[in-house]
Design an enzyme around this catalytic site. Structure first.
Site, PDB file in Angstrom:
ATOM      1  N   HIS A 149      -7.221  -6.039   0.094  1.00 31.19           N
ATOM      2  CA  HIS A 149      -6.067  -5.219   0.448  1.00 31.19           C
ATOM      3  C   HIS A 149      -5.480  -5.723   1.765  1.00 31.19           C
ATOM      4  O   HIS A 149      -6.209  -5.995   2.712  1.00 31.19           O
ATOM      5  CB  HIS A 149      -6.549  -3.773   0.607  1.00 31.19           C
ATOM      6  CG  HIS A 149      -5.485  -2.740   0.580  1.00 31.19           C
ATOM      7  ND1 HIS A 149      -4.716  -2.479  -0.530  1.00 31.19           N
ATOM      8  CD2 HIS A 149      -5.060  -1.851   1.531  1.00 31.19           C
ATOM      9  CE1 HIS A 149      -3.886  -1.483  -0.275  1.00 31.19           C
ATOM     10  NE2 HIS A 149      -4.062  -1.098   0.976  1.00 31.19           N
ATOM     11  N   SER A 164       0.844  -1.194   0.000  1.00 31.61           N
ATOM     12  CA  SER A 164       0.000   0.000   0.000  1.00 31.61           C
ATOM     13  C   SER A 164       0.884   1.250   0.000  1.00 31.61           C
ATOM     14  O   SER A 164       1.679   1.443  -0.899  1.00 31.61           O
ATOM     15  CB  SER A 164      -0.965  -0.049   1.192  1.00 31.61           C
ATOM     16  OG  SER A 164      -1.994   0.897   1.055  1.00 31.61           O
ATOM     17  N   GLU A 175      -9.199  -5.658  -3.912  1.00 33.32           N
ATOM     18  CA  GLU A 175      -8.615  -4.641  -3.034  1.00 33.32           C
ATOM     19  C   GLU A 175      -9.659  -3.930  -2.168  1.00 33.32           C
ATOM     20  O   GLU A 175      -9.497  -3.765  -0.963  1.00 33.32           O
ATOM     21  CB  GLU A 175      -7.888  -3.587  -3.883  1.00 33.32           C
ATOM     22  CG  GLU A 175      -6.705  -4.094  -4.672  1.00 33.32           C
ATOM     23  CD  GLU A 175      -5.439  -4.207  -3.858  1.00 33.32           C
ATOM     24  OE1 GLU A 175      -5.461  -3.896  -2.658  1.00 33.32           O
ATOM     25  OE2 GLU A 175      -4.420  -4.623  -4.433  1.00 33.32           O
TER      26      GLU A 175
END
Length: 532
Positions: free
Chosen positions: A439, A213, A335
C-alpha cells in the site's frame, strides 16, 4: 545561503519556509483568480509553484455545514507555503478548521494553453492526511507531462463526516449535509478548478481526478454525487474503493457514541452543543469504540443521506451519473504488508499454529480462516504463514472493493466509458524486499517522486524506471482518456469475459484474471465495506 519566504495569504497558517536560493528563479509569477491575485514561485526548471491558495472560507463558523467560497481579497496574496490541514489525530502540522486550501504546479500561466489538469485527492482514509506531503509535490509531473497538477486539503473525520441530521431535526438545514461536509469541500475545490484553472494554463474541460487509498474512495463517492457532475472528466483510483457508504442508522449510532465520550446527549441539544466544543476536546471523542465494528476508533466516512449522496457509490451497480467517465482502478500486489504489517511486526513472524487466530478478524469478511489457509497452501505451497496472511488479507479486504467496482463498471450498458485495471507487482527494494508491493508504493511512481522523503520505492534505477512507466501512463490518461503509451504493451479495458489486468512491473504484462483462484475463493462470501 537561504531566504525566508513568509506566507501572507488571508488566514493561511505557517511562519514561513526556508528555501535554497538556487531552487527558485528571481521572477515571481502572479495569477488572477476569481477571488483575487496570488503570487507564487518559479523553479529553475520553469515550473510555477503556488501553495496555500484559498478555495473556501474558514469552516469554523459553519462547523458541520457545507463550505462557502472565500471572500475576495485586495492586492496580491502570497502563495508560497502550504495551508493548514484539517484537525486530525496524525502528525500533520499545522492544523485548523480553516483548512480549505489547494496547491497548483504548472509549466505556464495564461488562458489558451489548455493543458490537462490532474487533481490529486490525498489518502489517510477519511480521517487523516493533507495535500502537502512531499510525495505529492507536483513539479516533476507537471514538467514531465506538460500538465497542471493540483493537490488540496478538505475537512476530515468528524469535521467532514459527523452525521447530525437525525439528531438536530430533519427540518434543520444547518445539519442536513453534515455527514458529507468533507465531500462538499471537494466539490467546492473542483468548482474552483473549473472557474480558475485556465489562468494557470489548465483546461477546465479536461480534468482528471486521481487519488490513493482514502483519496480513491473519495473519488468513487464523488462519482455518485449529482453535484459533482461535469466537474471532472476522468478518474483513477489507486488502492482506494468505496462500494457502499455508511447508512443513516449506522452513522447516527456512531455520532451517539462520539457524543457520549464528550458527555453530550444524542439529541438536538447535543447536536447544537458540539458546534461549540474546542478542537482538542473533539479529537478525544474520535477514540470512542465504534458501535458498528465493535473495535478501534469510531469510523467517520460518507453517509447515504439522500441529499448530496442519494445512493451507494457502487452498489447495487455502477452509478449511471458517471457512466461517461473513463476510469482506472488499481491496487498493489501486497497491500497489507504495509497496511497491517507496518503497525504489527508480529505478522512477519507467524507460524501455522498462530495463523488462524490472527487471520480471522483481519480479512474483514465473514469466512472461516481454516479453508482459506488450506486453499492458499494448495495454490502456493512455497508460501510461509506470513505470506498466506498478507495474501489473504490483501485479497479479502483490499481487492474485493476493486473487483466489485470493476465488475459493476463492466456491466454498464454499451456505450459506457471504458475502465482499465492494474496490479502493481514491482516490489519495493527497501529492507531486503520484505514489503513486496505494499500500500502506497504507487504514489511516488505515479508522481515521479521516487527520491521524495517517505517514498517506499527507494530512488534507484529500477524505481525510476517504474516511475517512468506509471507516470507516463497516468499522463496519457489525463491527456486523452486512454492510458496506453509506448512504455506499455496494449492495455485493454476490463471486461467480464477476460478480466484484463495490467501487471505493472519493469516489463508490464497484460494478464487475464490474475490470481483468479483467490478472487473465486472470496466470491463465496458477501462483501460489506468496513465501516459501512
Amino acid at each position: 545561503m537561504e531566504r525566508r519566504l513568509v506566507l501572507g495569504m488571508m488566514g493561511a497558517v505557517g511562519a514561513g519556509l526556508l528555501l535554497p536560493r538556487a531552487a527558485f528563479a528571481a521572477s515571481r509569477p502572479v495569477a488572477a483568480t476569481a477571488h483575487g491575485k496570488v503570487r507564487g514561485l518559479t523553479d529553475t526548471n520553469g515550473i510555477h509553484h503556488f501553495k496555500g491558495i484559498r478555495y473556501g472560507a474558514d469552516t469554523a463558523p459553519r462547523r458541520f455545514m457545507p463550505p462557502l467560497p472565500p471572500q475576495p481579497w485586495k492586492g496580491i496574496a502570497e502563495a508560497v507555503t502550504y495551508g493548514a490541514a484539517s484537525p486530525q489525530s496524525s502528525r500533520e502540522t499545522p492544523v485548523s478548521e480553516d483548512c480549505l486550501f489547494l496547491n497548483v504546479w504548472t509549466p505556464g500561466l495564461g488562458a489558451g494553453a489548455k493543458r490537462p489538469v490532474m487533481v490529486y485527492i490525498h489518502g489517510g482514509a477519511y480521517a487523516n492526511g493533507s495535500g502537502s506531503s512531499p510525495l505529492y509535490d507536483g513539479a516533476r509531473l507537471a514538467r514531465r507531462g506538460e500538465v497542471v497538477v493540483v493537490t488540496l486539503n478538505h475537512r476530515l473525520n468528524l469535521w467532514g463526516y459527523l452525521y447530525l441530521a437525525r439528531l438536530g431535526g430533519l427540518e434543520d438545514e444547518r445539519f442536513a449535509d453534515s455527514g458529507n461536509a468533507g465531500q462538499h469541500d471537494l466539490i467546492l475545490a473542483l468548482r474552483w478548478v473549473r472557474d480558475n484553472i485556465a489562468a494557470f494554463g489548465g483546461d477546465p474541460g479536461n480534468v482528471m481526478l486521481f487519488g490513493q487509498s482514502g483519496g480513491g474512495a473519495k473519488i468513487a463517492t464523488l462519482m455518485a454525487m449529482p453535484e459533482a457532475r461535469g466537474l471532472f472528466h476522468k478518474a483513477a483510483t489507486m488502492s482506494g474503493q468505496q462500494v457502499t457508504a455508511s447508512g443513516p442508522r449506522n452513522a447516527t449510532a456512531r455520532t451517539a457514541a462520539f457524543l457520549a465520550t464528550l458527555g453530550l446527549m444524542a439529541d438536538k441539544a447535543g447536536a447544537e452543543a458540539v458546534r461549540a466544543v474546542p478542537v482538542e476536546r473533539l479529537l478525544t471523542g474520535l477514540k470512542a469504540v465504534d458501535p458498528v465494528i465493535g473495535s478501534g476508533g469510531v469510523y467517520m466516512g460518507p453517509v447515504l443521506d439522500g441529499r448530496g449522496l442519494p445512493r451507494h457509490p457502487f452498489y447495487p451497480d455502477a452509478p449511471d451519473l458517471s457512466r461517461g467517465i473513463p476510469m482506472i482502478i488499481g491496487n498493489t500486489h501486497d497491500e497489507t504488508r504495509n497496511l497491517i504489517g507496518g503497525g504489527d511486526p508480529s505478522t512477519f513472524a507467524l507460524d501455522w499454529e498462530s495463523l488462524p487466530a490472527k487471520l480471522f478478524p483481519a480479512m474483514r469478511v465473514d469466512i472461516a480462516p481454516e479453508p482459506v489457509i488450506a486453499e492458499y497452501r494448495r495454490l502456493y505451497p512455497h508460501y510461509s504463514p506470513s505470506d498466506v496472511f498478507f495474501a489473504a488479507t490483501t485479497a479479502g479486504r483490499s481487492w474485493r472493493g476493486a473487483v466489485l467496482e470493476l465488475e459493476a463498471r463492466a456491466r454498464q450498458p454499451a456505450g459506457a466509458a471504458p475502465t482499465w485495471a492494474y496490479q502493481l507487482d514491482w516490489a519495493s527494494p527497501l529492507e531486503g524486499g520484505k514489503w513486496g508491493a505494499p500500500h502506497t508504493l504507487d504514489i511516488p511512481l505515479v508522481f515521479d517522486n521516487v527520491a521524495a522523503p517517505g517514498a517506499l520505492s527507494g530512488d534507484g534505477p529500477a524505481a525510476q524506471a517504474m516511475a517512468d512507466i506509471m507516470s507516463e501512463s497516468f499522463i496519457a490518461f489525463a491527456r486523452t482518456g486512454n492510458p496506453n503509451n509506448p512504455r506499455l504493451p496494449a492495455w485493454e479495458p476490463y471486461d467480464l469475459a477476460r478480466r484484463q489486468t495490467l501487471l505493472m512491473d519493469l516489463k508490464p504484462v497484460l494478464a487475464d484474471d490474475p490470481r483468479g483462484a483467490e478472487r473465486r475463493l472470496f466470491d463465496a462470501v458477501p462483501f460489506i465495506q468496513q465501516g459501512t
